[in-house]
Design an enzyme around this catalytic site. Sequence first.
Site, short mmCIF file in Angstrom:
data_model
loop_
_atom_site.label_atom_id
_atom_site.label_comp_id
_atom_site.label_asym_id
_atom_site.label_seq_id
_atom_site.Cartn_x
_atom_site.Cartn_y
_atom_site.Cartn_z
N GLU A 497 0.85 -1.19 0.00
CA GLU A 497 0.00 0.00 0.00
C GLU A 497 0.89 1.25 0.00
OE1 GLU A 497 -2.10 -0.92 3.61
OE2 GLU A 497 -2.69 -2.85 2.75
N GLN A 550 2.06 -2.13 5.69
CA GLN A 550 2.32 -0.73 5.96
C GLN A 550 2.75 -0.44 7.40
OE1 GLN A 550 -0.77 2.47 5.05
NE2 GLN A 550 0.71 2.67 3.40
N ASP A 553 1.17 -3.06 13.11
CA ASP A 553 -0.15 -3.31 13.69
C ASP A 553 -1.08 -4.02 12.71
OD1 ASP A 553 -0.35 -1.51 16.40
OD2 ASP A 553 1.00 -0.63 14.92
N HIS A 595 -0.62 2.53 15.94
CA HIS A 595 0.63 2.85 15.27
C HIS A 595 1.78 2.83 16.25
CE1 HIS A 595 -2.50 4.42 12.61
NE2 HIS A 595 -1.67 4.11 11.63
#
Length: 806
Positions: A497, A550, A553, A595
């Site tokens: 992504e 990405q 998490d 994050h």
Amino acid sequence: MLNNKLTTNPIDASELSFEAFKTIVIEDYKIAFESRQASLLGRKEVLTGKAKFGIFGDGKELPQIAMAKAFKDGDWRSGYYRDQTFAFATGICTMKEFFAQLYANPDVEADPASAGRQMNCHFSTRSLNEDGSWKDLTKMKNSSSDIAPTGGQMARLVGLAYASKLYRKNPELDYLKNFSVKGNEVAFGTIGNASTSEGVFFEAINAAGVLQIPMAISIWDDAYGISVPAKYQTTKEDISEVLKGFQRDDQNAGYEIYKVKGWDYPALCETYQQAIQVCRNEHVPVMIHVTEVTQPQGHSTSGSHERYKDKSRLAWEKEYDCLRQMRMWMLESAIIDEEQLTALENTAKIFVREAQKEAWNEFLADIKIEKDEAVKMINNLAVSNPLLGKITGTLANTPDAQRKEIISSARRALRITRGQPSAERDLLMDWYYGERARNEERYNSKLFNDGKESISTISITEASYHDDNKMVDGREVLNACFDANFARDHRLVAFGEDLGAIGDVNQGFAGLQAKYGELRITDTGIREMTIIGQGIGLALRGLRPIAEIQYLDYLLYAINILSDDLASLSYRTKGGQKAPLIIRTRGHRLEGVWHSGSPISMILGSLRGLHLCVPRNMTQAAGMYNTLLRADEPALVIECLNGYRLKEMMPDNVGEFTVPLGKAEIIRKGADITIVSYGSTLRVVEEAAEELALMDISVEIIDPQTLLPFDTDHQCAASLKKTNKLLIVDEDVPGGGSAYLLQQILEVQGGYYHLDGQPQTLSAKAHRTPYGTDGDYFTKPSVDDVIETVYSMMHDHNETKYPAIY
Ligand SMILES: Cc1ncc(C[n+]2csc(CCOP(=O)(O)OP(=O)(O)O)c2C)c(N)n1
Ligand SMILES: [Mg+2]
């Protein structure tokens, strides 16, 4: 006779005489009939106790013959446990191998798919030579290795098909002759109707539609998933109806969708011929929804379908049994007469029975030798200890004894005779040690491929610097590393992504799409399972993917595929396949609940079979990529989310230097206490060490750099010899990654013996990290926390020198 594979042949009506056509059809019926006999006999073998569990492809014979006709050398399958007829018809599995797997024969010659490691009907071909090097995959029919989680095969199917697109479109790959002929290979998928309810199915279907790749997905629709009928599974009870919007049209690319009945042999052959032609030539994904499929013996050997199918359904299944329908059609069309058919069926029954017997006898033959040896040796020992006679008596009277009984008898004999040394006992012990090594090889080997390109073979090259190397943002070091590797190796591709156009959210790939093109560095949809599957499939076909998740998490959205498929691949094929996929992600502390995760225990618990790299900065990360991209084993690299803008010195050899895996580094020398930490917390620990030094506490800091493998030179234990005190600092939950580190240091490395006080761990809190500076401070280990934990350990050791703070 048993090694003689009878495989199916294409039907081309324009070229075939009626005689030739008849011969092909009759042979197809024979394969289908033999397959049915295998299902019937296989079930009996389980019910009489010779095998432990059986799941079979009865009822799916004809669609699979039709699919096999369209399947060519170089093609790939990613399917599930119903595909035995396809496997027989393509030669991917022989009848004897089918039974060998049912019995769990651990000999790779007997069961090339899994060396007895997988349940029956889990198919796989061997892509690799003994030394881990590739075979010529264009000259064989390929099956990726099945997994039991239904739907899981969809993720890698995307990658298998995507590889054809890259091979067709990227001329730089032309030199890879062993993997593709101009990208003409089709990736065939199979899935049960009920498993189309899984998220990964929809994710994969959408991804393949977007990517426009030669993926041919067949859905075997028997209207059930074990006992649960379609009304609980599928909207409108009809998956191809639901997916109609994927059909391509004049304006938009999409799928070709076909629907065909599972008992209609001519229609099936025609449908597959048409569908696969479109798929192969145009690289358009196709879906073949095969309806009205039956399951004559029910789901598996675990129960009977009379419990959940009503009388009319059972009667319908009898009538529309595909073998019965094909038989009728052949008689009506004067392809064969009743007498010839009966003769053919009788021969087929004998063939299957013979194959089964041979497989069983071969399975027992090795074990029988071991059993005789054990009985003899324990009997020799029994002369002086009559208790042992009972053990051998029981063992000798167990005709189908397996290794468990044999080895357990030997171990019991050794236990009983403890403290009674004798020459006979020594012989038994030597024998047991020999068997233990052989059994380790049979049942525990090949978590990694251990081939000639394994990580351990990569030579170490240090990073080099000259006097005025530039200090740059950490992300620039990574960027230069990827650039050098993409220039060096045309097999490399990276995707994820926001990875393509903008070069990932932290700019590690910035500018590289423009330089290397969209085929090599590309964006994907938000679809973590199939990002990983895309990588697995490419890696299985000789490419070198870097799949990007990405943020750490979001690894949770892909952990099923990583764990079930990638991590188990080498083990479950006993080194028959490899997928050297590198997963790149970033994690540990940054900001907020999603994050700043560091779920290391989740990874350690589910991804044995991958290397786990936790670099403390981008230079170390680059060195790890340089190592991994030169070897052939899968790995997960977790970059520090808060480290991309920190300054690091650009090495001269940024694309060449290698960081070896499993080598810990002492990043600060000290004498009083050893702190072991990794990733982002290392900077916290280093800062704490400065203040601790002012308090007259000398801290030694060790960065293991990789957690799988962990500190293979036992530097942690060596440090404890000096300091006698151990603190582990990480950002996982309490008892998470830190518990693993304790196990490694105290148990594996024997560090326990060097301690003079209780070892401690300092981790994050059990909950996720709240948003904001204070959320981080009160949740993750802070500099204050590290200082005070170390101080209190020193206080426990010497109260006078280190008086209590609180
Ligand atoms: C992820 C996952 N969930 C549940 C199961 C247990 N299970 C095995 S087979 C099966 C039914 C599958 O039905 P379907 O996809 O229609 O295939 P069929 O067996 O009917 O050919 C289930 C629920 C599994 N193997 N994997
Ligand atoms: Mg089903």
